[in-house]
Scaffold this active site. Structure first.
Site, short mmCIF file in Angstrom:
data_model
loop_
_atom_site.label_atom_id
_atom_site.label_comp_id
_atom_site.label_asym_id
_atom_site.label_seq_id
_atom_site.Cartn_x
_atom_site.Cartn_y
_atom_site.Cartn_z
N HIS A 115 -105.94 5.95 11.70
CA HIS A 115 -105.04 4.80 11.72
C HIS A 115 -105.61 3.69 10.86
CE1 HIS A 115 -107.87 4.44 15.09
NE2 HIS A 115 -107.86 3.13 14.87
N GLY A 163 -116.87 1.70 14.34
CA GLY A 163 -116.16 1.03 15.43
C GLY A 163 -114.89 1.74 15.85
N GLN A 164 -114.74 3.01 15.46
CA GLN A 164 -113.53 3.74 15.82
C GLN A 164 -113.53 4.08 17.31
OE1 GLN A 164 -112.95 7.30 13.49
NE2 GLN A 164 -110.86 7.63 14.26
N HIS A 216 -105.37 -0.49 10.44
CA HIS A 216 -104.95 -1.73 11.08
C HIS A 216 -104.40 -2.68 10.01
CE1 HIS A 216 -107.55 -1.14 14.79
NE2 HIS A 216 -108.16 -0.31 13.96
N ASN A 225 -111.36 1.91 10.61
CA ASN A 225 -112.66 2.11 11.25
C ASN A 225 -112.91 3.60 11.33
OD1 ASN A 225 -112.92 -0.68 11.74
ND2 ASN A 225 -111.73 -0.51 13.63
N ASP A 263 -100.37 -3.15 18.01
CA ASP A 263 -101.57 -2.83 18.80
C ASP A 263 -101.43 -3.40 20.21
OD1 ASP A 263 -104.72 -2.01 17.83
OD2 ASP A 263 -104.47 -3.03 19.76
N ILE A 264 -101.88 -2.65 21.18
CA ILE A 264 -101.77 -3.07 22.58
C ILE A 264 -102.71 -4.24 22.90
CG2 ILE A 264 -103.53 -1.54 23.61
CD1 ILE A 264 -101.41 -0.80 25.74
P1 5GP Z 1 -110.02 1.64 16.50
O1 5GP Z 1 -110.99 0.89 17.37
O2 5GP Z 1 -110.11 3.13 16.78
O3 5GP Z 1 -110.13 1.33 15.03
O4 5GP Z 1 -108.58 1.14 16.90
C1 5GP Z 1 -107.86 1.67 17.96
C2 5GP Z 1 -106.82 0.63 18.32
O5 5GP Z 1 -105.84 1.24 19.11
C3 5GP Z 1 -107.38 -0.56 19.10
O6 5GP Z 1 -107.12 -1.75 18.39
C4 5GP Z 1 -106.63 -0.48 20.43
O7 5GP Z 1 -106.30 -1.76 20.95
C5 5GP Z 1 -105.39 0.31 20.06
N1 5GP Z 1 -104.83 1.08 21.17
C6 5GP Z 1 -105.52 1.89 22.03
N2 5GP Z 1 -104.68 2.45 22.90
C7 5GP Z 1 -103.43 2.00 22.59
C8 5GP Z 1 -102.14 2.23 23.16
O8 5GP Z 1 -101.95 2.98 24.13
N3 5GP Z 1 -101.09 1.60 22.58
C9 5GP Z 1 -101.24 0.77 21.50
N4 5GP Z 1 -100.14 0.19 21.02
N5 5GP Z 1 -102.45 0.53 20.95
C10 5GP Z 1 -103.53 1.13 21.49
#
Ligand code: 5GP
Ligand code: ZN
Length: 116
Positions: A102, A95-96, A104, A89, A32-33
């Site tokens: 995906h 919280g998506q 985590h 999420n 994750d970034i």
């Molecule tokens: P969500 O909030 O949808 O469950 O998780 C999305 C995740 O994707 C977040 O933890 C966010 O930091 C990660 N993310 C968003 N954009 C990027 C990206 O460009 N590269 C990577 N490696 N992670 C990303």
């Protein structure tokens, strides 16, 4: 299969760089970034599926593969010894923020319950 506007599809297509932990025909796993734990890896299907709600019976094997792979990755990163968390999420209240399915994998610190 691919959405040209989707950031995770761009990572799958190597248009955006990521620290890749695992890749095969069906799945990609990358760090994750903005990590929320010392280890924070995302496991995604290469097929563009918006969220868990948009999966169907045809995705049963793929969903199984994702969880199995999450377990294997956790093991390979040494998270299985002390424990880890796998999170999905779904939707706005879930919280998506990225609308490509995906899971985590979070590890390396004590998790809290209930989650925020
Ligand atoms: P969500 O909030 O949808 O469950 O998780 C999305 C995740 O994707 C977040 O933890 C966010 O930091 C990660 N993310 C968003 N954009 C990027 C990206 O460009 N590269 C990577 N490696 N992670 C990303
Ligand atoms: Zn996508």
């Amino acid at each position: 299969m691919t959405d040209p506007n989707c950031i995770f599809c761009k990572i799958i297509n190597k248009e955006i760089p990521a620290r890749i932990e695992f890749e095969d025909e069906n799945l990609l796993a990358f760090h994750d970034i903005a990590p929320q734990a010392p280890t924070h890896v995302l496991v995604i299907p290469k097929k563009h599926i918006v969220d868990l709600d948009k999966t169907g019976p045809e995705d049963k094997a793929l969903l199984g593969e994702i969880l199995h792979r999450a377990s294997e990755i956790a093991k390979s990163l040494g998270l299985n010894k002390d424990g880890f968390r796998v999170v999905n999420n779904m939707g706005v209240l879930g919280g998506q923020t990225v609308f490509h399915l995906h899971f985590h994998i979070l590890g390396g610190r004590q998790m809290k319950w209930p989650p925020g």
